[in-house]
Design a protein around this motif. Structure first.
Motif, PDB file in Angstrom:
ATOM      1  N   SER A   1     -18.357  43.689  33.688  1.00 36.24           N
ATOM      2  CA  SER A   1     -19.029  42.674  32.931  1.00 36.24           C
ATOM      3  C   SER A   1     -18.481  42.707  31.561  1.00 36.24           C
ATOM      4  O   SER A   1     -18.729  41.587  30.858  1.00 36.24           O
ATOM      5  CB  SER A   1     -20.388  42.785  33.259  1.00 36.24           C
ATOM      6  N   LEU A   2     -18.193  43.939  31.028  1.00 37.95           N
ATOM      7  CA  LEU A   2     -17.853  44.030  29.691  1.00 37.95           C
ATOM      8  C   LEU A   2     -16.384  43.015  29.309  1.00 37.95           C
ATOM      9  O   LEU A   2     -16.260  42.592  28.133  1.00 37.95           O
ATOM     10  CB  LEU A   2     -17.270  45.346  29.251  1.00 37.95           C
TER      11      LEU A   2
ATOM     12  N   ASP B   1     -16.294  40.167  29.971  1.00 40.98           N
ATOM     13  CA  ASP B   1     -16.599  38.790  29.359  1.00 40.98           C
ATOM     14  C   ASP B   1     -17.024  38.880  27.854  1.00 40.98           C
ATOM     15  O   ASP B   1     -16.682  37.919  27.240  1.00 40.98           O
ATOM     16  CB  ASP B   1     -17.856  38.367  29.986  1.00 40.98           C
ATOM     17  N   ILE B   2     -16.782  40.012  27.394  1.00 39.08           N
ATOM     18  CA  ILE B   2     -17.308  40.141  25.938  1.00 39.08           C
ATOM     19  C   ILE B   2     -16.033  40.522  25.301  1.00 39.08           C
ATOM     20  O   ILE B   2     -15.624  40.002  24.098  1.00 39.08           O
ATOM     21  CB  ILE B   2     -18.418  41.252  25.715  1.00 39.08           C
ATOM     22  N   ILE B   3     -15.108  41.621  25.735  1.00 41.98           N
ATOM     23  CA  ILE B   3     -14.310  42.000  24.884  1.00 41.98           C
ATOM     24  C   ILE B   3     -12.886  40.851  25.081  1.00 41.98           C
ATOM     25  O   ILE B   3     -12.687  40.370  25.911  1.00 41.98           O
ATOM     26  CB  ILE B   3     -13.805  43.380  25.406  1.00 41.98           C
ATOM     27  N   CYS B   4     -11.989  41.099  23.988  1.00 42.38           N
ATOM     28  CA  CYS B   4     -10.952  40.395  24.033  1.00 42.38           C
ATOM     29  C   CYS B   4      -9.723  41.132  23.444  1.00 42.38           C
ATOM     30  O   CYS B   4      -9.894  42.204  22.873  1.00 42.38           O
ATOM     31  CB  CYS B   4     -11.282  39.088  23.328  1.00 42.38           C
TER      32      CYS B   4
ATOM     33  N   ASP C   1      -8.051  36.339  26.530  1.00 46.04           N
ATOM     34  CA  ASP C   1      -8.848  37.249  27.502  1.00 46.04           C
ATOM     35  C   ASP C   1      -7.848  38.485  27.925  1.00 46.04           C
ATOM     36  O   ASP C   1      -6.700  38.326  27.834  1.00 46.04           O
ATOM     37  CB  ASP C   1      -9.284  36.315  28.610  1.00 46.04           C
TER      38      ASP C   1
END
Ligand SMILES: [Zn+2]
Length: 64
Positions: free
Chosen positions: A4-5, A7-10, A17
């Protein structure tokens, strides 16, 4: 790291993404794998469950 991380990291270079490729997984956590930027194609390793999101030219200065 938890999946789920994602969704946060880029990508630290262009904020796009990242695509996750899992090599080793345990209890829902990714232990080893590779994150690939969907825009610039840069890859970031996941080692011992920790994603290394440093830009490639800064990695040598990072503590081991
Ligand atoms: Zn990128």
């Amino acid at each position: 790291m938890k999946e789920s991380l994602l969704d946060i990291i880029c990508c630290p270079l262009d904020k796009h993404d990242l695509e996750l490729e899992v090599e080793d997984r345990e209890d829902g956590e990714v232990l080893e794998g590779t994150l690939t930027c969907t825009d610039c194609g840069e890859t970031y390793p996941i080692e011992d469950g920790i994603p290394n999101l440093l830009p490639p030219d800064m990695r040598e200065e990072a503590p081991a």
